[in-house]
Structure formats: structure tokens, C-alpha cells
Design a protein around this motif. Structure first.
Motif, short mmCIF file in Angstrom:
data_model
loop_
_atom_site.label_atom_id
_atom_site.label_comp_id
_atom_site.label_asym_id
_atom_site.label_seq_id
_atom_site.Cartn_x
_atom_site.Cartn_y
_atom_site.Cartn_z
N SER A 18 0.84 -1.20 0.00
CA SER A 18 0.00 0.00 0.00
C SER A 18 0.87 1.25 0.00
CB SER A 18 -0.90 0.01 1.24
OG SER A 18 -0.14 0.43 2.36
N ALA A 19 0.26 2.39 -0.30
CA ALA A 19 0.99 3.66 -0.33
C ALA A 19 1.57 3.99 1.04
CB ALA A 19 0.07 4.78 -0.79
N GLU A 20 0.97 3.43 2.10
CA GLU A 20 1.49 3.68 3.45
C GLU A 20 2.63 2.72 3.81
OE1 GLU A 20 -1.96 3.22 2.94
OE2 GLU A 20 -2.05 5.39 2.64
N GLY A 21 2.93 1.77 2.92
CA GLY A 21 4.03 0.85 3.19
C GLY A 21 3.62 -0.44 3.87
N GLU A 22 2.33 -0.74 3.85
CA GLU A 22 1.83 -2.01 4.39
C GLU A 22 2.05 -3.09 3.33
OE1 GLU A 22 0.63 -3.43 7.75
OE2 GLU A 22 -0.17 -1.39 7.52
N ILE A 23 2.72 -4.18 3.70
CA ILE A 23 2.99 -5.25 2.73
C ILE A 23 1.81 -6.22 2.70
CG2 ILE A 23 4.56 -7.13 2.08
CD1 ILE A 23 6.75 -5.65 3.69
N ALA A 24 1.10 -6.27 1.57
CA ALA A 24 -0.05 -7.19 1.45
C ALA A 24 0.44 -8.56 0.97
CB ALA A 24 -1.08 -6.61 0.49
N SER A 25 1.49 -8.59 0.18
CA SER A 25 2.11 -9.86 -0.23
C SER A 25 3.52 -9.58 -0.71
CB SER A 25 1.30 -10.53 -1.35
OG SER A 25 1.35 -9.75 -2.52
N ILE A 72 -5.23 -2.47 -8.45
CA ILE A 72 -3.89 -1.87 -8.46
C ILE A 72 -3.94 -0.47 -9.08
CG2 ILE A 72 -1.54 -2.13 -9.39
CD1 ILE A 72 -2.30 -4.17 -7.18
N ASP A 73 -3.28 0.47 -8.41
CA ASP A 73 -3.26 1.86 -8.89
C ASP A 73 -1.98 2.19 -9.66
OD1 ASP A 73 -5.68 2.69 -7.34
OD2 ASP A 73 -4.37 2.12 -5.67
N THR A 74 -0.89 1.54 -9.26
CA THR A 74 0.42 1.86 -9.84
C THR A 74 1.23 0.57 -9.97
OG1 THR A 74 0.40 3.95 -8.62
CG2 THR A 74 2.51 3.25 -9.51
N VAL A 75 2.00 0.45 -11.05
CA VAL A 75 2.92 -0.67 -11.20
C VAL A 75 4.34 -0.13 -11.04
CG1 VAL A 75 3.76 -2.49 -12.76
CG2 VAL A 75 1.33 -1.88 -12.76
N ALA A 76 5.16 -0.85 -10.27
CA ALA A 76 6.56 -0.44 -10.07
C ALA A 76 7.45 -1.58 -10.53
CB ALA A 76 6.82 -0.14 -8.60
N SER A 148 12.94 9.52 -0.81
CA SER A 148 12.88 9.61 -2.27
C SER A 148 14.26 9.49 -2.91
CB SER A 148 12.24 10.94 -2.69
OG SER A 148 12.99 12.01 -2.14
N GLY A 149 15.32 9.51 -2.09
CA GLY A 149 16.66 9.40 -2.66
C GLY A 149 17.69 9.09 -1.59
N ALA A 297 8.92 -6.13 -2.55
CA ALA A 297 8.29 -5.21 -1.60
C ALA A 297 9.14 -3.95 -1.45
CB ALA A 297 8.10 -5.89 -0.24
N MET A 298 10.48 -4.13 -1.44
CA MET A 298 11.34 -2.95 -1.28
C MET A 298 11.27 -2.05 -2.52
SD MET A 298 15.19 -4.50 -1.77
CE MET A 298 15.84 -4.89 -3.43
N ILE A 299 10.98 -2.65 -3.69
CA ILE A 299 10.87 -1.86 -4.93
C ILE A 299 9.59 -1.03 -4.86
CG2 ILE A 299 10.67 -2.00 -7.46
CD1 ILE A 299 13.47 -2.77 -6.20
N ALA A 300 8.50 -1.64 -4.37
CA ALA A 300 7.27 -0.88 -4.14
C ALA A 300 7.52 0.18 -3.08
CB ALA A 300 6.16 -1.82 -3.69
N GLY A 301 8.32 -0.18 -2.07
CA GLY A 301 8.65 0.74 -0.98
C GLY A 301 9.29 2.01 -1.53
N ALA A 302 10.23 1.88 -2.46
CA ALA A 302 10.89 3.04 -3.06
C ALA A 302 9.93 3.79 -3.98
CB ALA A 302 12.12 2.59 -3.84
N ALA A 303 9.09 3.04 -4.72
CA ALA A 303 8.17 3.65 -5.69
C ALA A 303 7.21 4.63 -5.01
CB ALA A 303 7.39 2.57 -6.43
N ARG A 304 6.90 4.37 -3.72
CA ARG A 304 5.98 5.24 -3.00
C ARG A 304 6.45 6.68 -2.97
NH1 ARG A 304 5.51 3.93 2.73
NH2 ARG A 304 7.67 3.23 2.64
N PHE A 305 7.78 6.87 -3.06
CA PHE A 305 8.35 8.21 -2.91
C PHE A 305 8.77 8.82 -4.25
CE2 PHE A 305 9.33 5.69 0.91
CZ PHE A 305 8.55 6.39 1.82
#
Ligand code: KG4
Ligand code: ZN
Length: 324
Positions: A18-25, A72-76, A148-149, A297-305
Motif C-alpha cells: 500500500s501507499a502507506e508501506g503495508e505489505i499485502a504480499s 492496483i493503482d500503480t505498477v513499479a 525519495s533518494g 516489496a522494497m521496490i514498491a517501498g521506493a516507488a511510494r516516494f
């Protein structure tokens, strides 16, 4: 919800976060055993297996998250660095998934993923923090003022820490990947028996190639006795790698007065390193092992920012073996 893919090396990974960083899978299909017989990752074999696995791994990540592509709203996706053929499989799949729903796409730097793995829930680290990333391909210390960086403070000038583990393990006949095997064997040995060099090429830089050569000479000098001393060799060798990582980390923490440290990358799975950073005089984030080794999950984690690329502009995006 973000659906992320990661295929930069030999793990086929997909995650829903999720955008808040909750890992669903967070699904990881490791090809490790396939490459073990060759003593290392064979790029062509890795990309072929990514191709066979990526659809099933993506479907599995959605199913475990209780989600469908419509949710899904965004693909990373990892765009670089890594094995070019392997990266291309993930990038092409991500483009196709995003394009069918005209979703935005976020191309992610794999190392940024390792740096922000600790910003995921349930216990997110807050910036500013110092990040130590030690993996099979990279080893560096970075300053994170905002997730973000990151700004690299120092890095390895030759081998990565994971490479040092893998090459050392090969010299000890432990097979591939060597890190986990070395970790296990070292727990049965005495780290003070052999004195391996701790080179310090710069204030926050690392060098591990001399260490591996030094292990080679010690094994040669021991001759037939080397096998019986394998546990002590592993423990002493591992201690030298961990000392180098921890000493440079300590120096960077002190210079910039960091209050928080987060570690990541495959070597952050090492039990001795995990214990050693806990002894530092700072709040420490040590992610669970599945967030240290390669994962989506870490790739989604970075994509959030990061700023997403809107459809259809990402269709012409290319993967890059090295960071652009
Ligand atoms: O981050 P990662 O999964 O892939 C890269 O991006 O490179 O890191 C893989 C590296 C390998 O070199 C492996 O031997 C090392 O991490 N590794 C370990 C341990 N588990 C994995 N090294 C030391 N101790 C471990 N327990
Ligand atoms: Zn990695």
C-alpha cells in the motif's frame, strides 16, 4: 495499491504494497538451486527462468494480497542496475501489466529499494538515517534525508561484501550462494584463530579483494589441515568482513551524528552482522531476512516516494545494466 516486480538477478519477485508501506504480499521465487551447479548466476539461464516464472509469481502476489489487477493503482519495477536480460523480463512484464489498464508505472533503482526496505511497515524507520547496504553486487553507506533518494558516502572499491562471502565460501568448498553456508559454519568456529586483514582504503570506503586472496594463501599454507580448520577459517573470515562493515558504519554515524541506522542487502541476513549492529550506540533497523535479500516489496517501498510515469510514456523505457 502498488504492484511491484523485481527480476534484476536470480530471484523472480512480485509484491503488493500500500501507499502507506503495508505489505499485502511479497512473493520470491528463488532460482538459487538452478545456478548452484555452475557456482554462480548464469545470466542467460536467469533471464529464461524469469520469463517462465514471472506470470505465475505476479498472479501469486495478487492472490495472496486478496487483490485483482483492477485493485492496483500503480505498477513499479526494477529498471537498473542488474543483469540486462533479467531486468528486461521484469520491465516488459510491468509495462504490459500497466498498459492493459493504462496505469502509471514507476521505474526503480534496485539499490534505492535496498536503502528504503526499512521504511516499510510494521516498524518504519524515519529519515534522516544512515543506510548500510551490503549485497552480492554492491556495498555502500548512504545518507537518507528523505526516502525519495540517497547520497552515497562511501562504497566498495573492488568486491562487494556478498561477493567476498561467496568467493570465500567457494575456497572453503561450501557451494553457492556462499553467504548462508559461511554464516552457519562460522557459528561453529573460533573467530580469533586466524588474523585476516582489515583494509581501510578511505574513510567510508571498503575493499574486500585482498581478504579473499589472504584466505587463499592461508588455505594453501594449511594444506591437508585446512579441512579440519574450516569452521575456524569461516569464523575468522566472516569476522573480518563484519568488522570492516561495522567500523566504517561507526565512523559515518559519528561524523554526521546520525540517530538512526538501517541495514539492507543480502549480507544484512548475516547473523553476526545483525548482532554487531545492535551493539552500536544508535537506534537500529534490521529488516526481516526476506526484506534484506532481493524482493519486490522494497521496490514498491521506493516507488511510494517517486514520480510515476503516465501511460503511454513508459512504453519506450529501457532497462540499464548500470545506473544511468
Ligand atoms: O541482495 P542480494 O539478495 O542480491 C544482490 O542484489 O546481490 O544479496 C545476495 C548476497 C550473496 O552474496 C549472498 O551470499 C549474501 O547476499 N548473503 C549472505 C547471507 N545471506 C545472503 N551473506 C552472509 N551471510 C548470510 N546469512
Ligand atoms: Zn539486491
Amino acid at each position: 495499491m502498488i504492484l511491484a516486480l523485481e527480476t534484476s538477478c536470480d530471484d523472480t519477485c512480485a509484491a503488493v504494497v500500500s501507499a502507506e508501506g503495508e505489505i499485502a504480499s511479497n512473493v520470491i521465487a528463488s532460482q538459487g538451486l538452478l545456478h548452484a551447479r555452475y557456482g554462480g548466476v548464469v545470466p542467460e539461464i536467469a533471464s529464461r527462468h524469469h520469463l517462465e516464472l514471472v506470470d505465475a509469481v505476479t498472479a501469486d502476489a495478487l492472490e495472496r494480497a486478496g487483490a485483482r489487477l483492477d485493485d492496483i493503482d500503480t505498477v513499479a519495477v526494477t529498471r537498473s542496475p542488474g543483469l540486462i536480460g533479467a531486468l528486461l523480463v521484469g520491465l516488459s512484464s510491468a509495462k504490459a501489466l500497466a498498459a492493459t489498464r493504462e496505469l502509471p508505472l514507476v521505474p526503480v533503482d534496485h539499490l534505492h529499494g535496498h536503502v528504503v526496505a526499512s521504511t516499510l511497515r510494521p516498524d518504519p524507520v524515519e529519515a534522516p538515517y544512515l543506510s548500510l547496504v551490503a549485497s552480492g553486487g554492491h556495498t555502500f553507506l548512504a545518507r537518507v534525508d528523505h526516502p525519495s533518494g540517497y547520497i552515497v558516502l562511501g562504497q566498495t572499491l573492488d568486491d562487494a561484501a556478498g561477493e567476498a562471502f561467496d568467493k570465500g565460501a567457494r575456497l572453503l568448498g561450501l557451494g553457492y550462494p556462499g553467504g548462508p553456508a559461511m554464516d552457519r559454519l562460522a557459528s561453529e568456529g573460533d573467530p580469533d584463530v586466524f588474523d585476516f586483514p582489515r583494509s581501510s582504503p578511505g574513510e567510508f570506503d571498503f575493499s574486500f579483494s585482498g581478504l579473499k586472496t589472504s584466505l587463499l594463501y592461508v588455505i594453501r599454507d594449511l594444506g591437508e589441515e585446512a579441512e579440519a580448520r574450516a569452521a575456524d577459517l569461516a569464523a575468522s573470515y566472516q569476522r573480518a568482513i563484519v568488522d570492516a562493515l561495522v567500523e566504517r558504519t561507526r565512523a559515518a554515524l559519528a561524523r554526521d551524528n546520525f540517530e538512526r541506522l538501517a541495514i539492507g542487502g543480502g549480507v544484512a541476513a548475516n547473523s553476526e552482522l545483525r548482532a554487531a549492529v545492535e551493539r552500536l550506540d544508535v537506534a537500529v533497523w534490521v529488516p526481516p531476512v526476506e526484506l534484506c535479500t532481493d524482493n519486490a516489496a522494497m521496490i514498491a517501498g521506493a516507488a511510494r516516494f517517486l514520480e510515476p510515469v503516465e501511460y503511454p510514456h513508459y512504453l519506450s523505457l529501457d532497462a540499464a545494466a548500470r545506473l544511468p
